[in-house]
Design a protein around this motif. Sequence first.
Motif, PDB file in Angstrom:
ATOM      1  N   TYR A 107      -3.915  -2.171  -9.922  1.00 40.13           N
ATOM      2  CA  TYR A 107      -4.293  -1.190  -8.925  1.00 40.13           C
ATOM      3  C   TYR A 107      -5.314  -0.243  -9.528  1.00 40.13           C
ATOM      4  O   TYR A 107      -5.392  -0.050 -10.740  1.00 40.13           O
ATOM      5  CB  TYR A 107      -3.076  -0.413  -8.416  1.00 40.13           C
ATOM      6  N   LEU A 131       1.184  -2.106 -11.500  1.00 39.07           N
ATOM      7  CA  LEU A 131       2.481  -1.718 -10.959  1.00 39.07           C
ATOM      8  C   LEU A 131       3.543  -2.596 -11.610  1.00 39.07           C
ATOM      9  O   LEU A 131       3.388  -3.816 -11.702  1.00 39.07           O
ATOM     10  CB  LEU A 131       2.504  -1.894  -9.437  1.00 39.07           C
ATOM     11  N   SER A 175       3.916   5.727  -5.587  1.00 40.70           N
ATOM     12  CA  SER A 175       3.871   5.806  -7.050  1.00 40.70           C
ATOM     13  C   SER A 175       2.775   6.746  -7.513  1.00 40.70           C
ATOM     14  O   SER A 175       2.965   7.527  -8.462  1.00 40.70           O
ATOM     15  CB  SER A 175       3.650   4.411  -7.637  1.00 40.70           C
ATOM     16  N   GLN A 176       1.620   6.726  -6.843  1.00 36.85           N
ATOM     17  CA  GLN A 176       0.548   7.639  -7.198  1.00 36.85           C
ATOM     18  C   GLN A 176       0.947   9.086  -6.933  1.00 36.85           C
ATOM     19  O   GLN A 176       0.645   9.988  -7.729  1.00 36.85           O
ATOM     20  CB  GLN A 176      -0.716   7.291  -6.407  1.00 36.85           C
ATOM     21  N   GLU A 180       0.831  -1.199   0.000  1.00 37.34           N
ATOM     22  CA  GLU A 180       0.000   0.000   0.000  1.00 37.34           C
ATOM     23  C   GLU A 180       0.866   1.250   0.000  1.00 37.34           C
ATOM     24  O   GLU A 180       0.565   2.237  -0.692  1.00 37.34           O
ATOM     25  CB  GLU A 180      -0.924  -0.012   1.228  1.00 37.34           C
ATOM     26  N   LYS A 232       2.247   1.727  -3.410  1.00 37.49           N
ATOM     27  CA  LYS A 232       1.208   2.214  -4.311  1.00 37.49           C
ATOM     28  C   LYS A 232       0.970   3.707  -4.115  1.00 37.49           C
ATOM     29  O   LYS A 232       0.852   4.473  -5.082  1.00 37.49           O
ATOM     30  CB  LYS A 232      -0.091   1.437  -4.045  1.00 37.49           C
ATOM     31  N   LYS A 233       0.918   4.144  -2.870  1.00 36.66           N
ATOM     32  CA  LYS A 233       0.697   5.565  -2.600  1.00 36.66           C
ATOM     33  C   LYS A 233       1.867   6.415  -3.092  1.00 36.66           C
ATOM     34  O   LYS A 233       1.662   7.506  -3.638  1.00 36.66           O
ATOM     35  CB  LYS A 233       0.480   5.773  -1.097  1.00 36.66           C
TER      36      LYS A 233
END
Length: 356
Positions: A221, A211, A113-114, A107, A110-111
């Motif tokens: 994602y 990803l 990369s966002q 998580e 993911k955050k």
Amino acid sequence: MSGRPRSRWGAWLFRAPSEEASSGPGRSTVLSEQENPDASGLTRSWKTVTSMVFILTFLLLGFRNHMRLKEKEFPQKSRQFYAVIAEYGSQLYNYQARLRMPKEQLELLKKESQTLENNLREILFLIEEIDVLKALLSDIQDGLHSYSWTADGDSAEGWDHTEEMSNLVNYVLKKWRGDQVQMADYALKSAGASVLEAGTSESYKNNKAKLYWHGIGFLNYEMPPDIILQPDVHPGMCWAFPGSQGHALIKLARKIIPTAVTMEHISEKVSPSGNISSAPKEFSVYGVSKQCEGEEIFLGQFIYNKTGTTVQTFVLQHEVSEFLLYMKLKILSNWGHPKYTCLYRFRVHGTPRDDT
């Protein structure tokens, strides 16, 4: 009487050698066993010693061959081949370790990369806006400069107009950077609001959104529903749900009497596809007295105009007298996209309860 005893003694003497002769082999055997009690033990010990010698010899030969192979130099091609195998093995181990990574780290990745993608998009968007404003300001300055010299040859007037236009551009920039609604948003995530997944539609699954690690896509994602409660409105920063109908249950930052809602979407000019057919069209708003089991109170039904401004505020059609902590947004249709609907930002305005 004197003759019988003699015969008996003679008979005994006659029989004694024969009996001794008959019993001679048995006795010799017993004596041999009694004289050599450790014969079987010696045989076993010799077998054990022989086995140990054989095992030690085998180990010494194996160690000697191992040292020979270790000292022997392999060809250069074999070394390169083994290096390639080791590199791929290391990559495979790292890939497996990434798959075994805890959910919290995934998580976080993911955050991050966002966040990087959002920053990049924002930088590109600001660069385009700055270039446009620079070109516009340069054209205005050139026009005013030429006008100032044609009007009685006085350049002071042109300087005054240029300063006024600069002030006007600065004012427009301040207004553009500021909030266009000028009302408190009680559905803002940073203020404490959240989206409850128990009362929210499922997100749209996009196989293209993955990803990647060293060119290998390993995790799909999608944007979470609470992205609609954040002020970052850029292409792709939206919550998508399948079809044209969906809903989201929102817990507000505090209890309020709702008075209006605001829907925001990107414009066609900044959309990568050149259209916004996935934008919501018809939607309705409800107040909920409790989290998931409360009665839904109808507050209004509205239409988002995709040809209008990107930020559109709607006054609620029905007023309520009680303070509400939960709001439900229902999207009834979109502008023609067959697969999914994208929702960028949704705001809730109202009168908060005075807790003091």
